[in-house]
Design a protein around this motif. Structure first.
Motif, PDB file in Angstrom:
ATOM      1  N   ALA A 115       0.911  -1.204   0.152  1.00  0.00           N
ATOM      2  CA  ALA A 115      -0.191   0.000  -0.090  1.00  0.00           C
ATOM      3  C   ALA A 115       1.066   1.193  -0.024  1.00  0.00           C
ATOM      4  O   ALA A 115       1.788   1.344   0.760  1.00  0.00           O
ATOM      5  N   ALA A 116       0.643   2.203  -0.998  1.00  0.00           N
ATOM      6  CA  ALA A 116       1.498   3.463  -1.092  1.00  0.00           C
ATOM      7  C   ALA A 116       0.524   4.662  -0.118  1.00  0.00           C
ATOM      8  O   ALA A 116      -0.882   4.718  -0.402  1.00  0.00           O
ATOM      9  N   TYR A 117       1.193   5.271   0.662  1.00  0.00           N
ATOM     10  CA  TYR A 117       0.641   6.187   1.498  1.00  0.00           C
ATOM     11  C   TYR A 117       0.901   7.634   0.973  1.00  0.00           C
ATOM     12  O   TYR A 117       2.408   7.875   1.015  1.00  0.00           O
ATOM     13  N   ILE A 118       0.089   8.518   0.588  1.00  0.00           N
ATOM     14  CA  ILE A 118       0.508   9.746  -0.014  1.00  0.00           C
ATOM     15  C   ILE A 118      -0.326  10.824   0.476  1.00  0.00           C
ATOM     16  O   ILE A 118      -1.443  10.873   0.209  1.00  0.00           O
ATOM     17  N   GLU A 119       0.290  11.932   1.082  1.00  0.00           N
ATOM     18  CA  GLU A 119      -0.390  13.092   1.496  1.00  0.00           C
ATOM     19  C   GLU A 119      -0.411  14.052   0.239  1.00  0.00           C
ATOM     20  O   GLU A 119       0.547  14.563  -0.160  1.00  0.00           O
ATOM     21  N   ILE A 120      -1.708  14.289  -0.365  1.00  0.00           N
ATOM     22  CA  ILE A 120      -1.730  15.163  -1.373  1.00  0.00           C
ATOM     23  C   ILE A 120      -1.870  16.580  -1.063  1.00  0.00           C
ATOM     24  O   ILE A 120      -2.916  17.197  -0.766  1.00  0.00           O
ATOM     25  N   THR A 121      -0.868  17.125  -1.280  1.00  0.00           N
ATOM     26  CA  THR A 121      -0.499  18.669  -0.924  1.00  0.00           C
ATOM     27  C   THR A 121      -0.097  19.126  -2.214  1.00  0.00           C
ATOM     28  O   THR A 121       0.059  20.508  -1.958  1.00  0.00           O
ATOM     29  N   SER A 122      -0.033  18.804  -3.201  1.00  0.00           N
ATOM     30  CA  SER A 122       0.335  19.440  -4.466  1.00  0.00           C
ATOM     31  C   SER A 122       0.278  18.625  -5.748  1.00  0.00           C
ATOM     32  O   SER A 122       0.033  17.376  -5.625  1.00  0.00           O
ATOM     33  N   LYS A 123       0.350  19.239  -6.970  1.00  0.00           N
ATOM     34  CA  LYS A 123       0.209  18.513  -8.228  1.00  0.00           C
ATOM     35  C   LYS A 123       1.374  17.588  -8.053  1.00  0.00           C
ATOM     36  O   LYS A 123       1.000  16.288  -8.627  1.00  0.00           O
ATOM     37  N   ARG A 124       2.420  17.665  -7.744  1.00  0.00           N
ATOM     38  CA  ARG A 124       3.521  16.577  -7.962  1.00  0.00           C
ATOM     39  C   ARG A 124       3.008  15.351  -7.084  1.00  0.00           C
ATOM     40  O   ARG A 124       3.381  14.309  -7.449  1.00  0.00           O
ATOM     41  N   LEU A 125       2.601  15.500  -6.041  1.00  0.00           N
ATOM     42  CA  LEU A 125       2.334  14.594  -5.100  1.00  0.00           C
ATOM     43  C   LEU A 125       0.921  13.811  -5.606  1.00  0.00           C
ATOM     44  O   LEU A 125       0.968  12.469  -5.717  1.00  0.00           O
ATOM     45  N   GLU A 126       0.267  14.368  -6.500  1.00  0.00           N
ATOM     46  CA  GLU A 126      -0.845  13.774  -7.188  1.00  0.00           C
ATOM     47  C   GLU A 126      -0.216  12.866  -8.295  1.00  0.00           C
ATOM     48  O   GLU A 126      -0.828  11.751  -8.456  1.00  0.00           O
ATOM     49  N   GLU A 127       0.708  13.553  -8.841  1.00  0.00           N
ATOM     50  CA  GLU A 127       1.305  12.557  -9.936  1.00  0.00           C
ATOM     51  C   GLU A 127       2.306  11.401  -9.390  1.00  0.00           C
ATOM     52  O   GLU A 127       2.110  10.372  -9.912  1.00  0.00           O
ATOM     53  N   LEU A 128       2.674  11.406  -8.063  1.00  0.00           N
ATOM     54  CA  LEU A 128       3.378  10.227  -7.237  1.00  0.00           C
ATOM     55  C   LEU A 128       2.250   9.290  -7.055  1.00  0.00           C
ATOM     56  O   LEU A 128       2.287   8.095  -7.191  1.00  0.00           O
ATOM     57  N   ALA A 129       0.968   9.626  -6.787  1.00  0.00           N
ATOM     58  CA  ALA A 129      -0.162   8.786  -6.379  1.00  0.00           C
ATOM     59  C   ALA A 129      -0.523   7.992  -7.650  1.00  0.00           C
ATOM     60  O   ALA A 129      -0.654   6.788  -7.599  1.00  0.00           O
ATOM     61  N   SER A 130      -0.416   8.537  -8.682  1.00  0.00           N
ATOM     62  CA  SER A 130      -0.861   8.158 -10.035  1.00  0.00           C
ATOM     63  C   SER A 130       0.090   6.829 -10.402  1.00  0.00           C
ATOM     64  O   SER A 130      -0.150   5.722 -10.797  1.00  0.00           O
ATOM     65  N   GLU A 131       1.280   7.376 -10.444  1.00  0.00           N
ATOM     66  CA  GLU A 131       2.499   6.554 -10.733  1.00  0.00           C
ATOM     67  C   GLU A 131       2.598   5.346  -9.796  1.00  0.00           C
ATOM     68  O   GLU A 131       2.886   4.220 -10.347  1.00  0.00           O
ATOM     69  N   ALA A 132       2.336   5.422  -8.481  1.00  0.00           N
ATOM     70  CA  ALA A 132       2.392   4.474  -7.574  1.00  0.00           C
ATOM     71  C   ALA A 132       1.327   3.672  -7.670  1.00  0.00           C
ATOM     72  O   ALA A 132       1.626   2.165  -7.547  1.00  0.00           O
ATOM     73  N   GLY A 133       0.134   3.874  -8.205  1.00  0.00           N
ATOM     74  CA  GLY A 133      -0.994   3.085  -8.383  1.00  0.00           C
ATOM     75  C   GLY A 133      -0.852   2.069  -9.302  1.00  0.00           C
ATOM     76  O   GLY A 133      -1.574   1.108  -9.867  1.00  0.00           O
ATOM     77  N   ARG A 134       0.183   2.417 -10.395  1.00  0.00           N
ATOM     78  CA  ARG A 134       0.469   1.352 -11.351  1.00  0.00           C
ATOM     79  C   ARG A 134       1.411   0.114 -11.074  1.00  0.00           C
ATOM     80  O   ARG A 134       1.251  -0.787 -11.795  1.00  0.00           O
ATOM     81  N   THR A 135       1.661   0.178  -9.593  1.00  0.00           N
ATOM     82  CA  THR A 135       2.451  -0.805  -9.279  1.00  0.00           C
ATOM     83  C   THR A 135       1.835  -1.566  -7.931  1.00  0.00           C
ATOM     84  O   THR A 135       1.814  -2.777  -7.522  1.00  0.00           O
ATOM     85  N   ALA A 136       1.481  -0.559  -6.995  1.00  0.00           N
ATOM     86  CA  ALA A 136       1.281  -0.937  -5.713  1.00  0.00           C
ATOM     87  C   ALA A 136      -0.380  -1.483  -5.706  1.00  0.00           C
ATOM     88  O   ALA A 136      -1.126  -1.396  -6.948  1.00  0.00           O
ATOM     89  N   ASP A 137      -0.761  -2.396  -4.585  1.00  0.00           N
ATOM     90  CA  ASP A 137      -2.136  -2.885  -4.648  1.00  0.00           C
ATOM     91  C   ASP A 137      -3.094  -1.771  -4.034  1.00  0.00           C
ATOM     92  O   ASP A 137      -4.269  -1.995  -4.682  1.00  0.00           O
ATOM     93  N   TYR A 138      -2.616  -0.995  -3.204  1.00  0.00           N
ATOM     94  CA  TYR A 138      -3.616  -0.038  -2.916  1.00  0.00           C
ATOM     95  C   TYR A 138      -2.717   1.324  -2.615  1.00  0.00           C
ATOM     96  O   TYR A 138      -1.362   1.443  -2.688  1.00  0.00           O
ATOM     97  N   VAL A 139      -3.515   2.533  -2.944  1.00  0.00           N
ATOM     98  CA  VAL A 139      -3.153   3.719  -2.683  1.00  0.00           C
ATOM     99  C   VAL A 139      -3.890   4.529  -1.874  1.00  0.00           C
ATOM    100  O   VAL A 139      -5.085   4.722  -1.971  1.00  0.00           O
ATOM    101  N   ILE A 140      -3.206   4.868  -0.555  1.00  0.00           N
ATOM    102  CA  ILE A 140      -4.011   5.653   0.448  1.00  0.00           C
ATOM    103  C   ILE A 140      -3.669   7.123   0.247  1.00  0.00           C
ATOM    104  O   ILE A 140      -2.704   7.568   0.431  1.00  0.00           O
TER     105      ILE A 140
END
Length: 374
Positions: free
Chosen positions: A96-121
């Motif tokens: 599970a990837a844990y990401i605090e969405i405080t910027s556009k860059r972290l939104e991009e990190l969340a999307s990228e993490a979701g291509r590999t991780a089973d869960y994105v928090i």
């Protein structure tokens, strides 16, 4: 299916224990924790989400780029969190990837993490301004579950229901016991299925001899007007009432449905059917009330005994369906007023509630196919 996890970060073990116990009793069995894993496991059959590689689900992003502890590199190809996710997945771990969405860059990190991780928090202060739907849309073709971290029922409902698509689940962080129970009820309500029941006219009632009939005992109590969808034909199932009525012959058994013979279908979650002969302890079946609302019930026991049977035939808009039921006064269907009526009193011309399925069934799943049942 929608689901909920609980965050168990509290200074006192007694407080943490109370929160986790309430969550577990409410059907929430995934706990995010970093300090008391062994103690938590003693509380019940719980899935642990933690940054330890031995956890059931390994969390990446806490004390990393996901929560801002480490700075994001200029290129996400150099991300330490993404590298850690890939490495853990190569070891066969659930991540599970844990990401605090405080910027556009972290939104991009969340999307990228979701291509590999089973869960994105996804964690944020205000879901009404966080581009959650952008992330959901970006990952809709990926095999990942998106989870929103929320503090209460209102935020959980917003994340799960109000947004156009909603998240797959929520991570609830609260010490408020009523909020935990309220969110658990929300999940149950969202997950419940609804079946449009219609009044079919009985055209034939007759004894047909003996056969092996099945009683399904569940771990849930059913009320008056509630039972299971049962039938001999996959295109149409009768609402067979539970034994929740008192009788001069037997005591009330509101956990039981005397369902019919071994060949008959019973409706199970996700609009699937199974043969009654297949059902056993630990399986899931649907209980259905007179309005077509459903709950999932766990089978506690199945009894198969030879009993006298009777044939019930009914018709609705030229669709004719049949079922066999035990020939006994305590076996009931449900009439169009939502009242249980004994098969001993049912006669041609009466109306009983049924569910009609336009599709055929293949291995229990509804499909668009022509099929003849008689």
């Amino acid at each position: 299916m929608k689901f909920a996890w609980i965050m168990a970060e509290y200074p006192s073990w007694d407080e943490k224990k109370g929160i986790i116990t309430t969550a577990l009793e409410s059907g929430i069995n995934h706990v995010v924790d970093f300090d008391d894993v062994e103690s938590i496991k003693k509380l019940g059959n719980i899935k642990i989400v933690s940054d330890n590689e031995e956890a059931d689900i390994v969390l990446v992003g806490r004390k990393g780029e996901g929560d801002g502890t480490l700075p994001l590199p200029d290129s996400l190809s150099e991300s330490k969190d993404l590298a850690a996710i890939s490495e853990l997945k190569s070891k066969g771990k659930t991540v599970a990837a844990y990401i605090e969405i405080t910027s556009k860059r972290l939104e991009e990190l969340a999307s990228e993490a979701g291509r590999t991780a089973d869960y994105v928090i996804l964690v944020g202060k205000d879901w009404k301004i966080i581009p959650l739907e952008n992330i959901i849309a970006d990952l809709q073709k990926e095999n990942v579950k998106i989870i929103a971290a929320v503090p209460d029922y209102d935020e959980a409902r917003l994340a799960l229901e109000t947004l156009e698509h909603g998240t797959d689940g929520i991570l609830l962080y609260t010490s408020d016991i009523p909020q935990i129970k309220k969110v658990a009820s929300l999940i149950e309500r969202i997950e419940s299925e609804h079946y449009n029941l219609v009044p079919a006219t009985v055209t034939l009632v007759k004894p047909v001899g003996s056969g092996d009939r099945v009683c399904v005992d569940t771990s849930s109590m059913m009320s008056v007007g509630e039972g299971m969808l049962i039938g001999s034909y996959s295109r149409g199932l009768f609402l067979v009432h539970s034994e929740s009525m008192e009788s001069e012959y037997v005591a009330s058994r509101p956990f039981r449905v005397n369902a019919g013979p071994v060949h008959a279908y019973v409706m199970t979650p996700n609009n699937k059917t199974r043969y009654l002969s297949e059902i056993e302890t630990g399986d899931e079946v649907l209980t259905v009330d007179k309005e077509g609302n459903t709950k999932t019930a766990i089978v506690g026991r199945v009894k198969i005994e030879k009993r006298p049977l009777m044939l019930i035939e009914a018709e609705y808009e030229d669709v004719k369906i049949r079922t066999l039921l035990q020939n006994a006064e305590t076996i009931r269907l449900v009439n169009e007023e939502g009242e249980p009526v004994s098969v001993a009193d049912i006669k041609a011309g009466d109306k009983v509630m049924v569910y009609l399925d336009k599709g055929a069934r293949h291995f229990g799943m509804s499909i668009e196919e022509t099929i003849i049942e008689k």
